[in-house]
Scaffold this motif. Structure first.
Motif, PDB file in Angstrom:
ATOM      1  N   ALA A 101      57.698  29.970  55.481  1.00 60.84           N
ATOM      2  CA  ALA A 101      58.156  28.986  56.464  1.00 60.84           C
ATOM      3  C   ALA A 101      59.085  29.643  57.495  1.00 60.84           C
ATOM      4  N   VAL A 102      59.912  30.568  57.056  1.00 58.87           N
ATOM      5  CA  VAL A 102      60.820  31.271  57.973  1.00 58.87           C
ATOM      6  C   VAL A 102      60.014  32.032  59.020  1.00 58.87           C
ATOM      7  N   ASP A 103      58.986  32.734  58.569  1.00 59.10           N
ATOM      8  CA  ASP A 103      58.146  33.504  59.494  1.00 59.10           C
ATOM      9  C   ASP A 103      57.404  32.588  60.467  1.00 59.10           C
ATOM     10  N   THR A 104      56.923  31.447  59.974  1.00 55.48           N
ATOM     11  CA  THR A 104      56.199  30.494  60.817  1.00 55.48           C
ATOM     12  C   THR A 104      57.113  29.922  61.895  1.00 55.48           C
ATOM     13  N   ILE A 105      58.323  29.561  61.524  1.00 52.79           N
ATOM     14  CA  ILE A 105      59.279  29.002  62.484  1.00 52.79           C
ATOM     15  C   ILE A 105      59.679  30.068  63.510  1.00 52.79           C
ATOM     16  N   GLU A 106      59.934  31.277  63.039  1.00 48.47           N
ATOM     17  CA  GLU A 106      60.302  32.357  63.962  1.00 48.47           C
ATOM     18  C   GLU A 106      59.187  32.584  64.986  1.00 48.47           C
ATOM     19  N   ALA A 107      57.948  32.621  64.535  1.00 48.38           N
ATOM     20  CA  ALA A 107      56.819  32.837  65.446  1.00 48.38           C
ATOM     21  C   ALA A 107      56.736  31.718  66.484  1.00 48.38           C
ATOM     22  N   LYS A 108      56.961  30.481  66.057  1.00 47.16           N
ATOM     23  CA  LYS A 108      56.908  29.341  66.978  1.00 47.16           C
ATOM     24  C   LYS A 108      58.013  29.442  68.022  1.00 47.16           C
ATOM     25  N   LEU A 109      59.226  29.781  67.599  1.00 38.40           N
ATOM     26  CA  LEU A 109      60.337  29.913  68.546  1.00 38.40           C
ATOM     27  C   LEU A 109      60.048  31.001  69.580  1.00 38.40           C
ATOM     28  N   LYS A 110      59.521  32.132  69.128  1.00 42.80           N
ATOM     29  CA  LYS A 110      59.172  33.218  70.055  1.00 42.80           C
ATOM     30  C   LYS A 110      58.100  32.763  71.042  1.00 42.80           C
ATOM     31  N   GLU A 111      57.101  32.066  70.528  1.00 45.42           N
ATOM     32  CA  GLU A 111      56.004  31.551  71.361  1.00 45.42           C
ATOM     33  C   GLU A 111      56.538  30.630  72.453  1.00 45.42           C
ATOM     34  N   LEU A 112      57.597  29.887  72.153  1.00 43.94           N
ATOM     35  CA  LEU A 112      58.184  28.948  73.107  1.00 43.94           C
ATOM     36  C   LEU A 112      59.216  29.603  74.015  1.00 43.94           C
ATOM     37  N   GLY A 113      59.424  30.919  73.856  1.00 43.04           N
ATOM     38  CA  GLY A 113      60.295  31.664  74.757  1.00 43.04           C
ATOM     39  C   GLY A 113      61.703  31.906  74.267  1.00 43.04           C
ATOM     40  N   ALA A 114      62.051  31.443  73.091  1.00 40.71           N
ATOM     41  CA  ALA A 114      63.408  31.657  72.573  1.00 40.71           C
ATOM     42  C   ALA A 114      63.610  33.128  72.222  1.00 40.71           C
ATOM     43  N   GLU A 115      64.846  33.571  72.328  1.00 44.36           N
ATOM     44  CA  GLU A 115      65.213  34.940  71.952  1.00 44.36           C
ATOM     45  C   GLU A 115      65.792  34.906  70.541  1.00 44.36           C
ATOM     46  N   ILE A 116      65.078  35.515  69.601  1.00 43.34           N
ATOM     47  CA  ILE A 116      65.558  35.563  68.223  1.00 43.34           C
ATOM     48  C   ILE A 116      66.664  36.605  68.143  1.00 43.34           C
ATOM     49  N   VAL A 117      67.824  36.175  67.687  1.00 48.62           N
ATOM     50  CA  VAL A 117      68.961  37.090  67.568  1.00 48.62           C
ATOM     51  C   VAL A 117      69.338  37.203  66.097  1.00 48.62           C
ATOM     52  N   GLY A 118      69.736  38.359  65.718  1.00 52.19           N
ATOM     53  CA  GLY A 118      70.086  38.578  64.320  1.00 52.19           C
ATOM     54  C   GLY A 118      68.836  38.613  63.465  1.00 52.19           C
ATOM     55  N   GLU A 119      69.008  38.991  62.247  1.00 55.57           N
ATOM     56  CA  GLU A 119      67.898  39.058  61.313  1.00 55.57           C
ATOM     57  C   GLU A 119      67.748  37.707  60.632  1.00 55.57           C
ATOM     58  N   CYS A 120      66.512  37.248  60.493  1.00 55.82           N
ATOM     59  CA  CYS A 120      66.271  35.997  59.784  1.00 55.82           C
ATOM     60  C   CYS A 120      66.810  36.128  58.361  1.00 55.82           C
ATOM     61  N   ILE A 121      67.372  35.059  57.875  1.00 58.65           N
ATOM     62  CA  ILE A 121      67.939  35.069  56.525  1.00 58.65           C
ATOM     63  C   ILE A 121      66.947  34.418  55.563  1.00 58.65           C
ATOM     64  N   LYS A 122      66.509  35.207  54.597  1.00 60.58           N
ATOM     65  CA  LYS A 122      65.625  34.715  53.540  1.00 60.58           C
ATOM     66  C   LYS A 122      66.347  34.897  52.215  1.00 60.58           C
ATOM     67  N   PHE A 123      66.301  33.858  51.390  1.00 61.28           N
ATOM     68  CA  PHE A 123      66.970  33.951  50.092  1.00 61.28           C
ATOM     69  C   PHE A 123      66.164  33.185  49.053  1.00 61.28           C
ATOM     70  N   GLU A 124      66.282  33.623  47.818  1.00 58.61           N
ATOM     71  CA  GLU A 124      65.542  32.985  46.738  1.00 58.61           C
ATOM     72  C   GLU A 124      66.392  31.885  46.109  1.00 58.61           C
TER      73      GLU A 124
END
Length: 150
Positions: A101-124
């Motif tokens: 889900a994190v990867d899917t959301i990140e891809a959508k934000l990039k597609e819409l022109g947002a600048e992803i800053v920092g590393e996505c946080i994934k945790f179990e």
């Protein structure tokens, strides 16, 4: 004062706890922060903030959770150019796709022109104290970036 929106989907409270840590860090850095569960937010709200941070747990084999789908689909067609953004979420390493889900959301934000800053946080499951501190750092980082840009 920079304005940041945190939107998240959480079933067991794990993703919500990380959202709270991120909000804490952003507020420490002087940002005005609004935090909402996805079913209480509209995608259009993303246009009214300097930065957006979105979180969701991963359901099943890499899927977005049901309560996040409407919000996610509403994002289609938004122009988020110039917006600072970050993504976080929980998952389960027993599935082949960890935190998909994190990867899917990140891809959508990039597609819409947002600048992803920092590393996505994934945790179990539930975030450790160290991971929550990573969330607070992310909140501070984004608050600092939008304060400089504003």
């Amino acid at each position: 004062m920079p304005k940041i929106l945190v939107v998240y989907a959480s079933m067991t409270g794990n993703t919500e706890e990380m959202a709270e840590a991120i909000v804490e860090g952003a507020k420490e850095a002087g940002a005005e922060v609004v935090s909402k569960e996805a079913f209480d937010a509209t995608a259009d709200e993303l246009n009214h903030y300097d930065a957006i941070i979105i979180g969701a747990y991963t359901w099943g084999n890499g899927e977005l959770p049901d309560e996040f789908l409407d919000f996610f689909e509403e994002m289609d067609g938004l122009d988020l150019s110039g917006k600072k953004a970050a993504v976080f979420g929980s998952g389960d390493t027993s599935y082949p796709i960890y935190c998909g889900a994190v990867d899917t959301i990140e891809a959508k934000l990039k597609e819409l022109g947002a600048e992803i800053v920092g590393e996505c946080i994934k945790f179990e499951y539930n975030a450790s104290e160290e991971e929550k501190e990573q969330g607070r750092r992310l909140g501070r980082q984004i608050a600092g970036l939008v304060a400089v840009a504003g």
